[in-house]
Scaffold this motif. Structure first.
Motif, short mmCIF file in Angstrom:
data_model
loop_
_atom_site.label_atom_id
_atom_site.label_comp_id
_atom_site.label_asym_id
_atom_site.label_seq_id
_atom_site.Cartn_x
_atom_site.Cartn_y
_atom_site.Cartn_z
N LEU A 171 -91.50 56.45 -7.93
CA LEU A 171 -90.13 56.04 -7.62
C LEU A 171 -90.01 54.53 -7.80
O LEU A 171 -89.00 54.04 -8.32
CB LEU A 171 -89.75 56.42 -6.19
N TYR A 188 -83.57 48.94 -4.90
CA TYR A 188 -83.07 50.23 -4.42
C TYR A 188 -83.87 50.76 -3.24
O TYR A 188 -85.08 50.56 -3.13
CB TYR A 188 -83.12 51.27 -5.54
N TYR A 229 -84.22 54.72 -1.32
CA TYR A 229 -84.04 56.13 -1.68
C TYR A 229 -83.88 56.94 -0.40
O TYR A 229 -84.64 56.75 0.56
CB TYR A 229 -85.24 56.67 -2.45
N ALA A 287 -83.95 62.88 -4.68
CA ALA A 287 -83.68 61.68 -3.88
C ALA A 287 -82.43 61.00 -4.40
O ALA A 287 -82.04 61.18 -5.56
CB ALA A 287 -84.88 60.74 -3.93
N PRO A 289 -81.09 57.30 -5.01
CA PRO A 289 -81.27 55.85 -4.99
C PRO A 289 -79.94 55.15 -4.70
O PRO A 289 -78.88 55.59 -5.16
CB PRO A 289 -81.75 55.53 -6.41
#
Length: 242
Positions: free
Chosen positions: A46, A55, A57, A109, A111
């Motif tokens: 990620l 970011y 998540y 997920a 973001p």
């Protein structure tokens, strides 16, 4: 919490409603952070350590982890993320990612840019307070993990880990699916995968657990708690601070 690591209706809303009741406006404000669903395959990154990352998540389904890899290739798993958690909050003040976030299973997920939190904080001091409360809980979990690795022997570490996972999953029953291999458990507890295997056998021989293909059955919860000196206080979240 879904024990099969499946979807929760809203990652952030689910997490926050475990702490305090939310108004409709607060729910709608939080859900603005979940407009960009992405799928990741098991093993996929990620975020990468040392790279600029703007970011967070929110984990919709599946499992993820935070990993710190040393120069010699050894790795330490710092956290295992469950559905409903926000990944990356502990790095809120860092420009570049300090750890690597990786999918342990296939997952979904959302973001969202760190700047989006400013809108939340400006419009709802109550939600800002809960964000910091959740961050404090994660800090307490990390502290307990350090104590577990540094001051408990292998059976105590593994017993503590299994009780914690049961508590975090919100399981009323004493059996749950834990789809992570012995190598990853070892990297979480600071022992080898071979030692994990021996320690699982030791706990089975004591009659405390049974395990097969990622399924854990706790036969004696009180026994595991006593063995590991488990105190659930670090998992209890309350927004009632001054």
């Amino acid at each position: 919490m879904d024990l099969a690591f499946g979807n929760v209706r809203s990652c952030i809303v689910h997490q926050f409603e475990r702490v305090v009741d939310l108004t409709e406006d607060e729910v709608n404000l939080l859900m603005t952070l979940e407009n960009n669903e992405r799928e990741f395959q098991a093993g996929e990154e990620l975020t990468r350590k040392g790279k600029y990352n703007n970011y967070f998540y929110t984990l919709q389904s599946g499992l993820a982890c935070a990993i710190k890899t040393l120069a010699d290739g050894q790795r330490q798993v710092l956290d295992i993320f469950l559905p409903g958690q926000i990944i990356g909050l502990q790095e809120i003040g860092l420009k570049n990612s300090f750890t690597e976030f990786r999918a342990l299973t296939r997952l979904k997920a959302h973001p969202f840019p760190k700047q989006s939190l400013m809108k939340i904080f400006e419009q709802s001091p109550k939600l800002a307070k809960i964000f910091f409360t959740i961050m404090a809980r994660e800090q307490a979990m990390l502290i307990e993990r350090i104590v577990n690795i540094s001051r408990r022997n292998a059976p105590e570490r593994l017993a503590h880990f299994l009780v914690e996972m049961k508590m975090r999953l919100g399981s009323c029953a004493c059996d749950f699916h834990l789809p992570i291999n012995q190598s990853l458990i070892g990297d979480t507890l600071g022992i080898s995968s071979v030692h994990v295997s021996r320690t699982l056998k030791h706990l089975r021989d004591l009659g405390l657990i049974d395990n097969k293909q990622g399924h854990i059955v706790i036969n004696d919860l009180d026994g595991l708690i006593k063995l590991s000196s488990f105190d659930s206080g670090y998992l209890e979240t309350s927004p009632e601070w001054k």
